[in-house]
Design an enzyme around this catalytic site. Sequence first.
Site, PDB file in Angstrom:
ATOM      1  CE  LYS A 176     -53.626 -35.724 -88.907  1.00 34.59           C
ATOM      2  NZ  LYS A 176     -52.053 -35.328 -88.908  1.00 34.59           N
ATOM      3  N   GLY A 199     -53.978 -38.617 -79.160  1.00 41.05           N
ATOM      4  CA  GLY A 199     -53.385 -37.340 -79.028  1.00 41.05           C
ATOM      5  C   GLY A 199     -53.963 -36.799 -77.605  1.00 41.05           C
ATOM      6  CB  SER A 200     -53.996 -33.171 -76.852  1.00 40.30           C
ATOM      7  OG  SER A 200     -54.625 -32.622 -77.735  1.00 40.30           O
ATOM      8  CB  THR A 201     -57.601 -34.608 -73.081  1.00 35.99           C
ATOM      9  OG1 THR A 201     -56.859 -35.805 -72.413  1.00 35.99           O
ATOM     10  CG2 THR A 201     -58.939 -34.755 -72.652  1.00 35.99           C
ATOM     11  N   GLY A 245     -59.006 -34.765 -78.742  1.00 38.14           N
ATOM     12  CA  GLY A 245     -59.698 -36.063 -78.495  1.00 38.14           C
ATOM     13  C   GLY A 245     -61.292 -35.620 -78.423  1.00 38.14           C
ATOM     14  CD  GLU A 250     -53.070 -43.958 -75.580  1.00 43.42           C
ATOM     15  OE1 GLU A 250     -53.242 -43.341 -74.679  1.00 43.42           O
ATOM     16  OE2 GLU A 250     -52.216 -44.072 -76.333  1.00 43.42           O
ATOM     17  CB  CYS A 267     -50.166 -40.979 -73.284  1.00 47.21           C
ATOM     18  SG  CYS A 267     -49.902 -42.541 -74.146  1.00 47.21           S
ATOM     19  CD  GLU A 320     -50.242 -35.801 -71.497  1.00 46.66           C
ATOM     20  OE1 GLU A 320     -50.974 -35.237 -72.164  1.00 46.66           O
ATOM     21  OE2 GLU A 320     -49.952 -37.138 -71.749  1.00 46.66           O
TER      22      GLU A 320
HETATM   23  P1  NDP Z   1     -52.842 -32.996 -80.926  1.00 48.92           P
HETATM   24  O1  NDP Z   1     -53.837 -34.008 -79.953  1.00 48.92           O
HETATM   25  O2  NDP Z   1     -53.096 -31.655 -81.201  1.00 48.92           O
HETATM   26  O3  NDP Z   1     -52.221 -34.029 -82.064  1.00 48.92           O
HETATM   27  C1  NDP Z   1     -52.349 -35.255 -82.161  1.00 48.92           C
HETATM   28  C2  NDP Z   1     -52.816 -35.684 -83.575  1.00 48.92           C
HETATM   29  O4  NDP Z   1     -54.066 -35.111 -83.745  1.00 48.92           O
HETATM   30  C3  NDP Z   1     -51.840 -35.110 -84.671  1.00 48.92           C
HETATM   31  O5  NDP Z   1     -51.599 -36.167 -85.786  1.00 48.92           O
HETATM   32  C4  NDP Z   1     -52.704 -33.882 -85.120  1.00 48.92           C
HETATM   33  O6  NDP Z   1     -52.291 -33.419 -86.291  1.00 48.92           O
HETATM   34  C5  NDP Z   1     -54.188 -34.334 -85.233  1.00 48.92           C
HETATM   35  N1  NDP Z   1     -55.019 -33.481 -85.150  1.00 48.92           N
HETATM   36  C6  NDP Z   1     -55.234 -32.275 -84.651  1.00 48.92           C
HETATM   37  N2  NDP Z   1     -56.050 -31.530 -84.708  1.00 48.92           N
HETATM   38  C7  NDP Z   1     -57.083 -32.550 -85.123  1.00 48.92           C
HETATM   39  C8  NDP Z   1     -58.382 -32.375 -85.097  1.00 48.92           C
HETATM   40  N3  NDP Z   1     -59.203 -31.420 -85.257  1.00 48.92           N
HETATM   41  N4  NDP Z   1     -59.136 -33.396 -85.830  1.00 48.92           N
HETATM   42  C9  NDP Z   1     -58.335 -34.703 -86.031  1.00 48.92           C
HETATM   43  N5  NDP Z   1     -56.938 -34.421 -85.775  1.00 48.92           N
HETATM   44  C10 NDP Z   1     -56.575 -33.710 -85.271  1.00 48.92           C
HETATM   45  O7  NDP Z   1     -51.471 -32.852 -80.026  1.00 48.92           O
HETATM   46  P2  NDP Z   1     -50.421 -31.928 -80.044  1.00 48.92           P
HETATM   47  O8  NDP Z   1     -49.432 -32.484 -81.360  1.00 48.92           O
HETATM   48  O9  NDP Z   1     -50.793 -30.526 -80.125  1.00 48.92           O
HETATM   49  O10 NDP Z   1     -49.597 -31.953 -78.497  1.00 48.92           O
HETATM   50  C11 NDP Z   1     -50.149 -31.228 -77.516  1.00 48.92           C
HETATM   51  C12 NDP Z   1     -50.238 -32.122 -76.493  1.00 48.92           C
HETATM   52  O11 NDP Z   1     -50.981 -33.073 -76.640  1.00 48.92           O
HETATM   53  C13 NDP Z   1     -48.836 -32.725 -75.997  1.00 48.92           C
HETATM   54  O12 NDP Z   1     -48.126 -31.798 -75.242  1.00 48.92           O
HETATM   55  C14 NDP Z   1     -49.294 -33.903 -74.995  1.00 48.92           C
HETATM   56  O13 NDP Z   1     -49.705 -33.360 -73.832  1.00 48.92           O
HETATM   57  C15 NDP Z   1     -50.681 -34.454 -75.810  1.00 48.92           C
HETATM   58  N6  NDP Z   1     -50.308 -35.426 -76.695  1.00 48.92           N
HETATM   59  C16 NDP Z   1     -50.419 -36.812 -76.118  1.00 48.92           C
HETATM   60  C17 NDP Z   1     -50.352 -37.811 -76.975  1.00 48.92           C
HETATM   61  C18 NDP Z   1     -50.389 -39.247 -76.324  1.00 48.92           C
HETATM   62  O14 NDP Z   1     -49.743 -40.277 -76.891  1.00 48.92           O
HETATM   63  N7  NDP Z   1     -51.700 -39.396 -75.926  1.00 48.92           N
HETATM   64  C19 NDP Z   1     -49.528 -37.780 -78.433  1.00 48.92           C
HETATM   65  C20 NDP Z   1     -49.282 -36.333 -78.796  1.00 48.92           C
HETATM   66  C21 NDP Z   1     -49.744 -35.144 -77.953  1.00 48.92           C
HETATM   67  P3  NDP Z   1     -51.317 -32.112 -86.423  1.00 48.92           P
HETATM   68  O15 NDP Z   1     -50.164 -32.964 -85.791  1.00 48.92           O
HETATM   69  O16 NDP Z   1     -51.391 -31.970 -87.682  1.00 48.92           O
HETATM   70  O17 NDP Z   1     -52.031 -31.084 -85.467  1.00 48.92           O
END
Ligand code: NDP
Length: 492
Positions: free
Chosen positions: A177, A230-232, A235, A252, A286, A386
């Site tokens: 996804k 994605g975000s903590t 996660g 990650e 990240c 972050e």
């Molecule tokens: P998220 O952690 O919400 O999103 C990352 C991914 O997870 C997206 O594909 C998102 O889909 C998906 N996701 C969201 N909610 C769920 C869930 N309940 N179950 C499974 N998957 C889910 O990050 P954000 O995009 O909201 O960004 C917010 C902050 O997160 C950033 O400002 C940054 O600090 C951090 N981040 C860190 C990343 C990294 O590389 N470690 C990458 C991205 C963000 P959808 O886009 O539809 O919400």
Amino acid sequence: MLKKAFQNKLFIGGEWVDGIAGATIPVLNPYDNSELCEIAEGRAEDIDRAVEAAKAAAPVWGRMNASDRGRLILKLADRIEECTEELIELEARDTGHPVRDARKLDVPRTAACFRYFGGMADKVEGFLPPVYPGMLNYVQREPIGVVGQIVPWNFPLMFTSWKMAPALAAGNAIVIKPSELTPLSTLRIAELMHEVGIPAGVVNVVPGYGHIAGQRLAEHPDVGKIAFTGSTATGRRVVEASAGNLKKVQLELGGKGPNIVFEDAVIPAAIGGSAFGIFHNQGQACIAGSRILLHEKIADEFLEKFAGFAKSIRLGDPLDPATEMGPLTSKMHQERVLEFSKIAVDQGGEVITGGKAPEAEALSKGCFVEPTIVKAKPGDRVAREEVFGPFATVMTFSDDDEALALANDTAYGLGSGLWTRNLPRAHKFARDIHAGMVWINCYKVVHPGSPFGGFGESGYGREMGFEVMREYTQPKSVWVNYDAQIPPHYER
Ligand code: NDP
């Protein structure tokens, strides 16, 4: 207009199919917020269909001759290189990555990752521990079956390769996804996989919202492993969702990377490397070196030159080869990053440069943020949270103990860097920094052969290197009583 029209469909079982709900999501160009195209929105039922397709394909792919699997992945790497121009443009429009970065980094690193793991496919060896006389024990590593992968919006193309390449090499089938903000390169990669002959159902792409499609993937009972970037905060939700079938989880997550510049650093190198560490990809990384820790003896000199460097970065249209920094990936994220400058000032911090959207008319519709440098104190929100933007938080220290305490003053532990000519000090810090990655006199260097991942709230499990092959396989221990006598423990 995009050169390649996306079909408003999901990629399931080797075909473009409609989403069950018939819903769509507009994909915007962050340069001017114009609509690039619409994509189909995958819902929970679409995830279920994709998992079914992956389940059917997994045994075929997993039992294929490993070198044949590898050959297909290698073909994909070649095909990605042939499509370089198209992928550069796609990534630039969809995410705002400047074409010069996409050409130098995103596309070649994506091809390199598939190539590296294509070569790995037939090198995942088991072992034979010496056991009892008359008995043989062999341990083989088997694929998990169906794996779920959730990719964020900051490096959609490259992270698709980091997730898919090892999973495929190990013999798994995938449901991925991508973020609904940046799904296009992942969809295109799936199409290229189909073209090179990766069997139908081995890779399924279901773009959709995280809390719907992502959530279903994380909780699906037939998914044996979920890999999430994605975000903590999200996660943690993924871990909770995974509990139903106790699937393997690889996370990650975020970071607040310390980047330490000592008094004996080669200053021009430290400035260039630190700028790459925090401003590359608009700071949306990240592993960004977002906390710059300066020895007080060189702090003023460094800051003056570093601010000069930041001011000279050319912001512009990502499609312009002269552009060094593009827009952030979404309006919402731009607003979030800009808010942090206000938070810094409210807590007594000083904005040295940036802290706002650029004034140029040509950039006014886009999601731009000027390269920002802020002086802060340990404990300030900008020193702990972050920001995920072109936002460097600067603090000073007077000796090595203070530098180490500042570096480790975070719940995260992903990337870290140090700039010094003192070899013993460099190795001591490499040992003592609480982080999954340490860069000495460089920053943000990655290679498919080296494990990538973090400590603490930056997650667990590793991408890349041989480590990741352990993540995508499970050991099976087989016992053979090879002379067919009564085994030792059964004798009376
Ligand atoms: P998220 O952690 O919400 O999103 C990352 C991914 O997870 C997206 O594909 C998102 O889909 C998906 N996701 C969201 N909610 C769920 C869930 N309940 N179950 C499974 N998957 C889910 O990050 P954000 O995009 O909201 O960004 C917010 C902050 O997160 C950033 O400002 C940054 O600090 C951090 N981040 C860190 C990343 C990294 O590389 N470690 C990458 C991205 C963000 P959808 O886009 O539809 O919400």
